[in-house]
Design an enzyme around this catalytic site. Structure first.
Site, short mmCIF file in Angstrom:
data_model
loop_
_atom_site.label_atom_id
_atom_site.label_comp_id
_atom_site.label_asym_id
_atom_site.label_seq_id
_atom_site.Cartn_x
_atom_site.Cartn_y
_atom_site.Cartn_z
N HIS A 1 1.95 0.08 -7.83
CA HIS A 1 1.32 1.35 -7.43
C HIS A 1 -0.20 1.27 -7.39
O HIS A 1 -0.84 2.15 -6.82
CB HIS A 1 1.75 2.46 -8.39
CG HIS A 1 3.19 2.82 -8.25
ND1 HIS A 1 3.61 3.98 -7.64
CD2 HIS A 1 4.33 2.16 -8.61
CE1 HIS A 1 4.93 4.03 -7.65
NE2 HIS A 1 5.39 2.94 -8.23
N ASP B 1 -8.61 2.80 -5.93
CA ASP B 1 -7.34 3.46 -6.21
C ASP B 1 -6.25 2.86 -5.34
O ASP B 1 -6.50 2.54 -4.17
CB ASP B 1 -7.47 4.97 -5.90
CG ASP B 1 -6.61 5.82 -6.83
OD1 ASP B 1 -5.57 5.33 -7.29
OD2 ASP B 1 -7.00 6.97 -7.09
#
Ligand code: G6P
Length: 468
Positions: free
Chosen positions: A157, A366
């Site tokens: 992720h 991110d």
């Protein structure tokens, strides 16, 4: 085929729950609740008694939750230590914040072994096993070692850094080589695909054959699957918030009056660029004093990993920055920045996003960033707000119609806030429509389907296919 999901943290839903802590938990819950299956992982509790290490199962609708506690020493070494002081900063390109310890690494491997042993009795021969995130990279290798031949996929992720950065982590070659035990490795973006493949090739001698990564006798597919949200459900929540009379939404409306709102929502994590964002908002008010008293910033930042020193330091820094800027720029009847360090329900969040004219999503790095997608899903199509998005969020690869910024440049972010607040409605609508179309076409249902189609389409591994 039954789906078995494994992730570090598993939160069994209850009726009074607050928002889940991160994008992963929300996305997986949405994916699994529709399809049913088993979800295995850490309960979030610490228990040094033997009973805590047993697996407890709870049924909720179509999902069986199977959880185990960690001992305090496992929490220290596996979770706080290697996962969150070594892997997390390294994978967010922050070598200066990386703290490696051999004890932590040994604890990380030991918990992966314990999870493998605990999971095996729960498995059926046809199960599709889907492992999530950096805490559990070696889990498939541990399962294979114990004879599991099911298809096993992994989804990462968070970003996968360039080989030069990942290679700075001690034992990086051993760790990355355990990726060979998976049939399918999913990452968020093409940049992550390139970085991971070049790491596999340069750190452990993998070869590319027919688009797959070959290591010893096994082949692994590495592919990008940008994660999404349940756009339709979130859109409905936000639309309902217009009529809702729940306290946080009503109180926000009343306290803002006619003022405009700039919003940030993040776990209190240094990868999110919260301090830099507050500085950028301060810069915006200094450069454009006509906005003073007319706009406020709300930063929602639920505390995270508070026992990790780097997080405690960030907590202190964000308080200091907000306090300093409020003292320098505020008026007796106007506080420019509100930092709220707690989690809100998804309902309340949807309402906050909808009320905000600007969504500031400016992480320093991110994997994807689902707040960017939630902000767009929550907008009123007739009068939408504007998303300001860091080019270092995976979401920027898909959401080019946002105002894309470099979060290291405070002036650039400040100017983007000004541009967003001044943007004519026709342009806001045009950008919103394109962004909405993209997040809707690649929502959580699409993501789950694409990943599982790819995993189940892959030929089952041979019986003797333990990684070499
Ligand atoms: C990120 C990670 C997840 C993690 C979440 C919350 O989204 O990718 O794996 O669960 O943060 O962090 P925590 O340490 O509280 O589980």
């Amino acid at each position: 085929m039954r789906l078995v999901i494994v992730s570090n943290r598993v939160t069994i839903p209850d009726r009074h729950e607050k928002a889940a802590a991160g994008g992963l938990a929300v996305a997986l819950r949405e994916a699994l609740e529709k399809r049913g299956g088993l979800w295995f992982g850490w309960s979030g509790d610490v228990n040094d008694a033997a009973a805590g290490q047993a697996v407890r199962t709870v049924q909720r609708g179509k999902v069986t939750y199977a959880v185990t506690d960690l001992t305090e020493s496992e929490r220290q070494t596996y979770y706080l230590g290697f996962s969150n002081r070594a892997l997390w900063p390294n994978m967010h390109y922050r070598l200066g914040l990386t703290e490696f310890s051999r004890t932590d690494y040994a604890g990380y491997l030991a918990v992966n072994r314990r999870f493998a042993k605990a999971l095996i009795p729960l498995l059926k021969p046809d199960d599709l096993i889907w492992i999530h995130d950096y805490h559990l990279i070696p889990l498939a290798a541990e399962l294979r070692r114990r004879g599991v031949t099911n298809r096993i996929g992994y989804f990462h992720h968070i970003p996968w850094p360039p080989a030069e950065v990942f290679g700075a982590l001690p034992f990086s070659a051993t760790l990355i080589s355990t990726m060979g035990a998976y049939d399918l490795v999913g990452v968020q973006t093409q940049v992550d695909v390139r970085n991971l493949i070049s790491g596999l090739v340069s750190l452990c001698g993998a070869r590319m054959e027919g688009g797959k990564v070959r290591m010893g006798r096994r082949e692994t597919t590495v592919q990008a699957f940008p994660i999404g949200i349940d756009v339709e459900a979130f859109r409905k929540l936000a639309a309902a918030s217009e009529r809702a009379a729940t306290r946080p939404i009503k109180a926000t409306r009343e306290s803002l009056g006619a003022r405009k709102l700039v919003i940030g929502v993040d776990r209190l994590d240094y990868s999110k660029g919260i301090v830099q964002r507050l500085e950028a908002f301060g810069q915006f008010l200094r450069s454009h004093p006509e906005h003073r008293g007319r706009v406020g910033m709300l930063q929602i930042a639920p505390p995270s990993r508070t026992d990790v020193p780097e997080y405690a330091e960030l907590d202190r820094q964000s308080d200091e920055t907000a306090g300093r800027l409020n003292a320098a720029l505020g008026e007796f009847d106007w506080t420019p920045i509100r930092v709220v360090k707690k989690a809100y329900s998804r309902n309340a969040l949807a309402g906050f996003y909808r009320r905000a004219q600007v969504g500031l999503v400016t992480p320093m790095r991110d994997g994807m960033n689902l707040v960017a997608k939630e902000y767009i899903a929550a907008q009123d199509p007739a009068d939408p707000g504007v998303l300001v998005l860091s080019r270092f969020a995976g979401a920027a690869q898909q959401m080019g119609e946002a105002l894309i910024v470099n979060p290291y440049d405070t002036h650039e972010v400040a100017e983007a806030i000004r541009t967003a607040l001044a943007m004519p409605k026709s342009e806001r609508i045009r950008r919103f429509e394109r962004l909405y179309e993209i997040i809707d076409a690649t929502d959580i249902g699409w993501w789950t389907q694409c990943y599982l189609d790819a995993l189940s389409g892959i030929e089952a591994p041979a019986q003797d296919s333990a990684p070499k």
